[in-house]
Each structure stands twice: as C-alpha cells, then as structure tokens.
Design a protein around this motif. Structure first.
Motif, mmCIF file in Angstrom:
data_model
loop_
_atom_site.group_PDB
_atom_site.id
_atom_site.type_symbol
_atom_site.label_atom_id
_atom_site.label_comp_id
_atom_site.label_asym_id
_atom_site.label_seq_id
_atom_site.Cartn_x
_atom_site.Cartn_y
_atom_site.Cartn_z
ATOM 1 N N GLU A 29 0.711 -1.154 -0.118
ATOM 2 C CA GLU A 29 0.005 0.211 -0.031
ATOM 3 C C GLU A 29 0.857 1.334 0.177
ATOM 4 N N LYS A 42 -3.877 0.761 -3.118
ATOM 5 C CA LYS A 42 -3.748 -0.444 -2.553
ATOM 6 C C LYS A 42 -3.235 -1.544 -3.671
ATOM 7 N N GLY A 60 3.000 1.711 5.407
ATOM 8 C CA GLY A 60 2.628 0.352 5.885
ATOM 9 C C GLY A 60 3.455 -0.457 6.621
#
Length: 78
Positions: A29, A42, A60
């Motif tokens: 992501e 994503k 992330g």
C-alpha cells in the motif's frame, strides 16, 4: 515495464517525470502525493499520471512494490 519498491516507512522526494506514467500497485500500500491532492493506493489499484509532480510514501508495515510503464511524451515548462 519496470518495478519500484518503496520500503516500509520510506518515501521518494517530490519529483516529476517527462512522461506519461502508468502505475499498478503489485504488493502493499502506498500514498501518492500530488501538488494539490493525495490518495492511498492498495494492491491492484492503477494510476495514470502525465508529467505531474508527485511523491510516493509507504506508511505500511511491509515494502510496497509498484509496476511502472513510462511512455515518452512532450511536456512544456519542465
């Protein structure tokens, strides 16, 4: 096609490419930051940008991998 990995908690500097960029998030992501907007992408999300200033950030807990195709195009003012 090339790939780019943005390491966990990593980022790129704000930059532009003199090309049309087609980007797909292959894994992880990332947040893409533009001059006047930002959005989270994503796995499976796709982005087309045409000479825009942008920065990539990974908030992330694992590296994010992007697949990128650069298409040559003309841009004035850069």
């Amino acid at each position: 096609m090339t790939s780019q990995t943005i390491q966990r908690t990593g980022s790129t500097a704000m930059h532009f490419t003199a090309s049309e960029d087609r980007v797909v998030v292959l894994d992880g992501e990332v947040e893409v930051i533009l001059d006047n907007a930002r959005t989270v992408l994503k796995q499976g999300d796709f982005l087309v940008q045409n000479g825009t200033r942008h920065e990539w950030r990974n908030y992330g807990d694992k590296p994010a991998r992007l697949g990128v195709v650069f298409l040559a195009t003309e841009h004035n003012g850069y």
